[in-house]
Design a protein around this motif. Structure first.
Motif, PDB file in Angstrom:
ATOM      1  N   ILE A 203       0.836  -1.183   0.076  1.00 36.91           N
ATOM      2  CA  ILE A 203      -0.251  -0.243   0.079  1.00 36.91           C
ATOM      3  C   ILE A 203       0.736   1.048  -0.174  1.00 36.91           C
ATOM      4  O   ILE A 203       1.763   1.438   0.455  1.00 36.91           O
ATOM      5  N   SER A 251       4.594   5.203  -7.738  1.00 37.43           N
ATOM      6  CA  SER A 251       3.618   3.995  -7.126  1.00 37.43           C
ATOM      7  C   SER A 251       3.632   3.320  -7.701  1.00 37.43           C
ATOM      8  O   SER A 251       4.079   3.046  -8.811  1.00 37.43           O
ATOM      9  N   LYS A 252       2.871   1.602  -7.215  1.00 39.16           N
ATOM     10  CA  LYS A 252       2.062   0.666  -7.966  1.00 39.16           C
ATOM     11  C   LYS A 252       1.026   0.610  -7.846  1.00 39.16           C
ATOM     12  O   LYS A 252       1.018   0.730  -7.215  1.00 39.16           O
ATOM     13  N   GLN A 253       0.516  -0.466  -8.673  1.00 37.32           N
ATOM     14  CA  GLN A 253      -1.066  -1.136  -8.981  1.00 37.32           C
ATOM     15  C   GLN A 253      -1.455  -1.878  -9.522  1.00 37.32           C
ATOM     16  O   GLN A 253      -1.050  -2.187 -10.263  1.00 37.32           O
ATOM     17  N   ARG A 254      -2.114  -2.940  -8.986  1.00 38.58           N
ATOM     18  CA  ARG A 254      -1.980  -4.119  -9.039  1.00 38.58           C
ATOM     19  C   ARG A 254      -3.612  -4.548 -10.631  1.00 38.58           C
ATOM     20  O   ARG A 254      -4.312  -3.981  -9.891  1.00 38.58           O
ATOM     21  N   ASP A 260       1.341  -6.258 -11.460  1.00 39.77           N
ATOM     22  CA  ASP A 260       1.533  -4.856 -10.845  1.00 39.77           C
ATOM     23  C   ASP A 260       2.073  -4.077 -11.904  1.00 39.77           C
ATOM     24  O   ASP A 260       3.541  -4.129 -12.852  1.00 39.77           O
TER      25      ASP A 260
END
Length: 521
Positions: A203, A251-254, A260
């Motif tokens: 997160i 930042s990264k997101q799934r 990702d």
């Protein structure tokens, strides 16, 4: 009213989603962190054996990443704390304290009783009170195999005058995290963002906290306006006007199961007190003019004496299917908050070469490629290839593109003629990310960092400096030592993994034996 209501509803929805995600991550990572807590306590027990301050002259520190480098407010010293080193199989964390004596060009290792636990990716802020205080918050500890993480939420202060560590316990502070940013603003520490990661989840944060250096109390700020999205590794600096500028980050997101997507942010925001009140803040998005850095992550930041923000290096990862290749940088930028403008750095070149040009002298270069010399005279980039042979015999090739004069160094105005200061390209730090920056007496110091050569991560150990007043040429204070470079191929067997963990724990107990073991490997 309808649009406003929808916007507020959407904002509340995002907050609920973030809260659920944080709870999910917290639950899954709690077991991991409990496992690592026992290891951390073990190391703290070993550190507790130190009962007095011991200062030992030493050679420059071994290579490491994500440590902190801070300038002493009263003495000609740079202070290095913490960091990590990864050799392809094993991750080693440090809580060592080193002092670089600028005038003597010497190093001292300072062992102080009851130091903070080993960590990296923390934040360290120097304040001048009491002969100098180094405030350290957060960071992370990794298991020897680099697959489990413990994120700290503790706050420490190093009293430089007495050479003592003190843990400051105060409730209501940020949750455990690393990759956050922290600055000193008046008599407060202002902290933003960061991330928390476990084996399966992660997160990113965009919350803001303030720690009062007089009352030793945390408070969570709730700035008005639209602020940055959650991120880590951004630029954060205080402006002469009393605001705080925040730029970029990662930042990264799934996007789907086990996939990702990373984001390199390039937006910029100003955080400032509203109506001069220190308990009420507001975010404003700003769009500076000038020559901006290209989008990247892993860049480094320091404050110049003229209240400009220095921006150096970084990496731009290019994702192609399952391959991830990074383009590393060694360029220098300046952000002038007063003019709200970016400047690409400009080096003037050595004075001796300028005098030769004024006298009309033209000397033929001895040796070297005529093609490279032709590019230099035409004000184009020159590629320099340097090979470093590691102790294990591996040859690491460093390709460094030296920009033409007038492209790295001093901030240059539009009406300034760069042809007068033109000279041959001046070598400096090779392209890298995650370097450590510090400024003392108008001199910029760039220390360590990393780059990738194929599947191999090269952790650098060199130290360079640049006079920010003269802006003539880089100077190497510590060259990269090939003997400190090792890389072990990954192993998939469970037996090897168990042996690796045991060996790493043994190495943690005694740093000297760890370095010897590392050399033997």
């Amino acid at each position: 009213m309808g649009k406003k209501g929808k916007k507020e509803k959407k904002g509340r929805g995002a907050e609920k989603t973030a809260a659920k995600m944080e709870k999910k991550v917290s639950k899954r990572s709690r077991k991991e962190e409990e496992d690592l807590e026992a290891l951390i306590v073990h190391f703290q027990t070993l550190d507790a054996r130190k009962t007095e301050v011991v200062e030992t002259p030493c050679s420059p520190p071994s290579p490491r990443l994500n440590a902190s480098l801070s300038a002493h407010p009263e003495k000609d010293e740079l202070i290095l704390f913490g960091g990590e080193y990864f050799n392809g199989q094993k991750t080693v964390l440090y809580n060592e304290l080193y002092v670089y004596h600028i005038r003597k060009d010497t190093w001292t290792k300072v062992d102080i009783p009851s130091p903070p636990p080993r960590r990296c990716a923390h934040q360290a802020v120097m304040v001048p009170q009491g002969g100098g205080q180094l405030w350290v918050f957060g960071g992370e500890f990794a298991s020897p195999n680099g697959e489990q993480f413990y994120h700290y939420k503790d706050l420490w202060v190093l009293h430089l005058a007495t050479k003592t560590w003190e843990q400051v316990r105060s409730t209501g502070g940020p949750s455990g995290r690393s990759g956050h940013r922290m600055v000193a603003w008046k008599r407060q520490l202002i902290l933003f963002g960061g991330f928390h990661e476990s084996t399966r989840d992660y997160i990113y944060y965009n919350d803001v906290y303030a720690f009062n250096l007089d009352t030793f109390a945390w408070s969570k700020l709730s700035p008005a306006g639209t602020g940055p999205t959650p991120r880590s590794g951004c630029q954060m600096s205080v402006t002469p006007q009393g605001g705080i500028v925040l730029y970029g980050g990662y930042s990264k997101q799934r996007v789907k199961k086990d996939v990702d997507k990373g984001t390199r942010h390039s937006d910029m925001f100003l955080l400032k007190p509203e109506d001069g009140r220190e308990d009420k803040w507001v975010w404003t998005r700003i769009n500076p003019s000038g020559v901006k850095p290209t989008p990247r992550s892993g860049f480094s930041v320091a404050m110049a004496p003229n209240h400009q923000t220095l921006f150096f290096g970084g990496v731009c990862d290019k994702e192609e299917e399952e391959n991830l290749e990074g383009e590393f940088f060694n360029d220098l930028y300046f952000y002038d908050a007063t003019r709200n403008r970016w400047f690409a750095g400009q080096l003037k070149g050595p004075k001796s070469e300028k005098k030769n040009r004024r006298r009309g002298r033209k000397e033929e270069p001895e040796g070297g490629s005529q093609q490279a010399c032709g590019r230099a005279s035409a004000q184009g980039p020159v590629e320099v290839v340097k090979e470093v042979v590691a102790e294990d015999g591996t040859v690491v090739t460093i390709k460094q593109v030296l920009a033409a004069p007038g492209s790295v160094g001093q901030a240059q105005s539009e009406d300034e003629d760069s042809s007068e200061g033109a000279s041959s390209p001046v070598p400096g730090p090779c392209p890298r990310s995650n370097a450590m920056l510090a400024v003392k007496h108008r001199v910029l110091y760039i220390y360590m960092g990393m780059f990738e050569a194929g599947d191999r991560q090269v952790t650098l150990s060199d130290l360079h400096c640049l006079d920010l007043h003269r802006m003539e040429a880089w100077k190497a204070l510590v060259e990269m030592d090939p003997e400190t470079q090792e890389w072990l191929e990954e192993t998939d067997s469970e037996e090897d993994s168990e042996e690796e963990v045991e060996g790493a724990e043994g190495g943690y107990e005694d740093e000297d034996s760890a370095e010897e073991s590392s050399a033997e490997d």
